[in-house]
Design an enzyme around this catalytic site. Structure first.
Site, PDB file in Angstrom:
ATOM      1  N   ASN A   7      -5.735  -1.932 -11.596  1.00 39.19           N
ATOM      2  CA  ASN A   7      -6.662  -1.102 -10.827  1.00 39.19           C
ATOM      3  C   ASN A   7      -7.149  -0.005 -11.762  1.00 39.19           C
ATOM      4  O   ASN A   7      -6.462   0.976 -12.010  1.00 39.19           O
ATOM      5  CB  ASN A   7      -5.928  -0.515  -9.612  1.00 39.19           C
ATOM      6  CG  ASN A   7      -6.838   0.290  -8.722  1.00 39.19           C
ATOM      7  OD1 ASN A   7      -7.982   0.589  -9.087  1.00 39.19           O
ATOM      8  ND2 ASN A   7      -6.345   0.668  -7.565  1.00 39.19           N
ATOM      9  N   ARG A  88      -8.777  -5.120  -9.247  1.00 37.87           N
ATOM     10  CA  ARG A  88      -9.470  -4.512  -8.108  1.00 37.87           C
ATOM     11  C   ARG A  88     -10.880  -4.142  -8.585  1.00 37.87           C
ATOM     12  O   ARG A  88     -11.035  -3.448  -9.591  1.00 37.87           O
ATOM     13  CB  ARG A  88      -8.728  -3.256  -7.667  1.00 37.87           C
ATOM     14  CG  ARG A  88      -9.479  -2.516  -6.592  1.00 37.87           C
ATOM     15  CD  ARG A  88      -8.712  -1.317  -6.101  1.00 37.87           C
ATOM     16  NE  ARG A  88      -9.443  -0.717  -4.998  1.00 37.87           N
ATOM     17  CZ  ARG A  88      -9.730   0.577  -4.917  1.00 37.87           C
ATOM     18  NH1 ARG A  88      -9.330   1.409  -5.852  1.00 37.87           N
ATOM     19  NH2 ARG A  88     -10.392   1.030  -3.878  1.00 37.87           N
ATOM     20  N   HIS A 177     -12.184  -0.383   1.084  1.00 33.31           N
ATOM     21  CA  HIS A 177     -10.774  -0.525   1.484  1.00 33.31           C
ATOM     22  C   HIS A 177     -10.550  -1.888   2.133  1.00 33.31           C
ATOM     23  O   HIS A 177      -9.602  -2.071   2.905  1.00 33.31           O
ATOM     24  CB  HIS A 177     -10.334   0.541   2.507  1.00 33.31           C
ATOM     25  CG  HIS A 177     -10.205   1.925   1.973  1.00 33.31           C
ATOM     26  ND1 HIS A 177     -10.393   3.034   2.767  1.00 33.31           N
ATOM     27  CD2 HIS A 177      -9.910   2.404   0.745  1.00 33.31           C
ATOM     28  CE1 HIS A 177     -10.212   4.127   2.048  1.00 33.31           C
ATOM     29  NE2 HIS A 177      -9.932   3.769   0.802  1.00 33.31           N
ATOM     30  N   ARG A 238     -13.596  14.156   0.606  1.00 32.05           N
ATOM     31  CA  ARG A 238     -14.950  13.679   0.958  1.00 32.05           C
ATOM     32  C   ARG A 238     -15.315  14.093   2.384  1.00 32.05           C
ATOM     33  O   ARG A 238     -14.464  14.063   3.266  1.00 32.05           O
ATOM     34  CB  ARG A 238     -15.022  12.155   0.857  1.00 32.05           C
ATOM     35  CG  ARG A 238     -15.012  11.655  -0.570  1.00 32.05           C
ATOM     36  CD  ARG A 238     -14.965  10.135  -0.608  1.00 32.05           C
ATOM     37  NE  ARG A 238     -13.794   9.688  -1.355  1.00 32.05           N
ATOM     38  CZ  ARG A 238     -13.298   8.454  -1.312  1.00 32.05           C
ATOM     39  NH1 ARG A 238     -13.869   7.532  -0.574  1.00 32.05           N
ATOM     40  NH2 ARG A 238     -12.239   8.142  -2.018  1.00 32.05           N
ATOM     41  N   GLU A 381      -1.982  -2.941  -1.376  1.00 33.87           N
ATOM     42  CA  GLU A 381      -3.182  -3.552  -1.950  1.00 33.87           C
ATOM     43  C   GLU A 381      -2.840  -4.386  -3.182  1.00 33.87           C
ATOM     44  O   GLU A 381      -3.460  -5.422  -3.423  1.00 33.87           O
ATOM     45  CB  GLU A 381      -4.200  -2.456  -2.290  1.00 33.87           C
ATOM     46  CG  GLU A 381      -4.838  -1.900  -1.031  1.00 33.87           C
ATOM     47  CD  GLU A 381      -5.595  -0.600  -1.242  1.00 33.87           C
ATOM     48  OE1 GLU A 381      -4.928   0.447  -1.360  1.00 33.87           O
ATOM     49  OE2 GLU A 381      -6.823  -0.644  -1.299  1.00 33.87           O
TER      50      GLU A 381
END
Ligand code: AMP
Length: 394
Positions: A7, A88, A177, A238, A381
């Site tokens: 990742n 990823r 996601h 965010r 993940e």
């Protein structure tokens, strides 16, 4: 058999050697501060962590150092039964709807999608290029964050703007996601021993980034992130949903540049923008010490979450399961309790004792026999990427 999962972010690379059959993490590590004067690499293997500090001018240098460290610890990737490298990749655009074997053409397409994800796709691609160079005999697979949402119904995927402009610039809702929402909704069905096609689910992925999804019969029918991972829920740094007029206003009245507004909304907003901290543990400490700004940040966060929950309850018509996952969702019992407070008339109840249990396992926090089952399911993940890569290379 194992899969090396990579990742690769803007200044860091997370890597993990995973056994996709049982989910065991064989080794894991992190290269940080790539491009800075002093970089750092850490590898955990057989319960022991090895660390090293050195400048890593680019992702290639960082990953090479990680591979070197693995070798020193006795993990030879070429001999370790590594069947695939799973990467990823944040944005798959309209092009990629599933895990994809990487070749030059796929790299080119990921590069072309960089305009949609300028902060994410370029470092993802750098990780891919280094791994292809360093491990040329091992198949490499790209797993896209957007893939699970590729087939969102048109009504959920479309922004109500001039359709010619939207088509010309790829402006639609992609969702992110996806690997987590797919993995968690699949684990929910396993945990409940139910056929996934029989379940209507709402998944709340609440980490530093946060997103909600509505999943009907195993397929996503809506999600809170859009063209970019900025839309939707309030997040660590965010803003989530905001009137687009705010952007024009700041551009015109505050003379902020587009890059400054981008930085404001992505890095200086959300919980951090309102309270000064983005970690929910620090937020809780501030709230308990009577900090009004922290209280407001928390209230705004919960208010937005409940808005999405209500929207997805209506979108699904019938909700069987609501699941909390990721750092905040898995650990913060106040967030779980406050998100679902006062919804008994909809069959949604959180049992305080069950909610207070700390565990790394999937668990129910609603009372037995509740019309809506409320779960906490840890996301993974890396395992999802490892499994997707292993499936693809057979
Ligand atoms: P993630 O992006 O899924 O790794 O989530 C990271 C976020 O989870 C952190 O920024 C914290 O806000 C939150 N978090 C992690 N551990 C805890 C905890 N024990 N209690 C509350 N929040 C936590």
């Amino acid at each position: 058999m194992s899969v090396l999962v990579i990742n690769s972010g803007s200044s860091s690379v997370k890597f993990q050697l995973v056994d996709p059959s049982d989910g065991r993490s064989i080794a894991s590590g992190l290269v940080e501060r790539i491009g800075e004067s002093s970089g750092h690499v850490a590898l955990t293997y057989e319960g022991e962590t090895t660390e090293n500090s050195a400048p890593f001018p680019d992702h290639g240098a960082g990953l090479r150092s990680a591979f070197e460290m693995m070798k020193e610890r006795g993990i030879d990737l070429s001999d370790a039964g590594v069947t695939a490298v799973g990467h990823r990749v944040v944005h798959g655009g309209e092009v990629f709807s599933e895990p994809t074997l990487i070749d030059d053409d796929v790299c080119r397409k990921i590069d072309q999608l960089s305009s949609l994800a300028p902060l994410h796709n370029p470092p993802n691609l750098q990780g891919i290029e280094v791994a292809r160079r360093e491990l040329p005999d091992i198949p490499q697979v790209a797993v896209f964050d957007t893939a699970f949402f590729h087939a969102l119904p048109a009504a959920a995927a479309t922004y109500a703007i001039d359709s010619d402009v939207a088509a010309a610039h790829g402006v639609r809702r992609y969702g992110f996601h996806g690997t987590s929402h797919e993995y968690v909704s699949g684990r929910v069905a396993e945990f409940l021993d139910r056929d996934p096609t029989s379940l209507n689910q709402i998944v709340l992925h609440l980490g530093n980034g946060a997103s909600a999804s509505a999943v009907r019969g195993g397929a996503a029918v809506d999600t809170s992130m859009g063209l970019t991972p900025l839309e939707g829920l309030v997040m660590g740094t965010r803003s989530g949903d905001i009137d687009p007029g705010v952007i024009m206003h700041l551009r015109r009245s505050a003379d902020m540049s587009v890059d400054e507004i981008d930085e404001l909304l992505n890095r200086r907003s959300g919980i951090k923008g309102l309270s000064g901290v983005n970690d929910f543990r620090e937020l809780r400490t501030k709230i308990e010490s009577g900090d009004d700004a922290a209280r407001l940040a928390y209230d705004v966060y919960i208010h937005r979450l409940r808005k999405y929950l209500g929207a997805y309850m209506i979108a699904l018509g019938r909700v069987d399961v609501i699941t909390f996952t990721a750092g905040v969702g898995e650990n913060d019992l106040n967030v779980r309790a406050d998100t679902l407070a006062g919804l008994e008339m909809y069959g949604i109840v959180v049992d305080p004792e069950r909610n207070a249990v700390r565990s790394k396992d999937a668990r129910a926090i609603s009372p037995d026999g509740s019309p809506v089952t409320v779960l906490v399911v840890p996301t993974n993940e890396e395992l999802a990427i490892a499994r997707a890569a292993a499936r693809l290379v057979g």
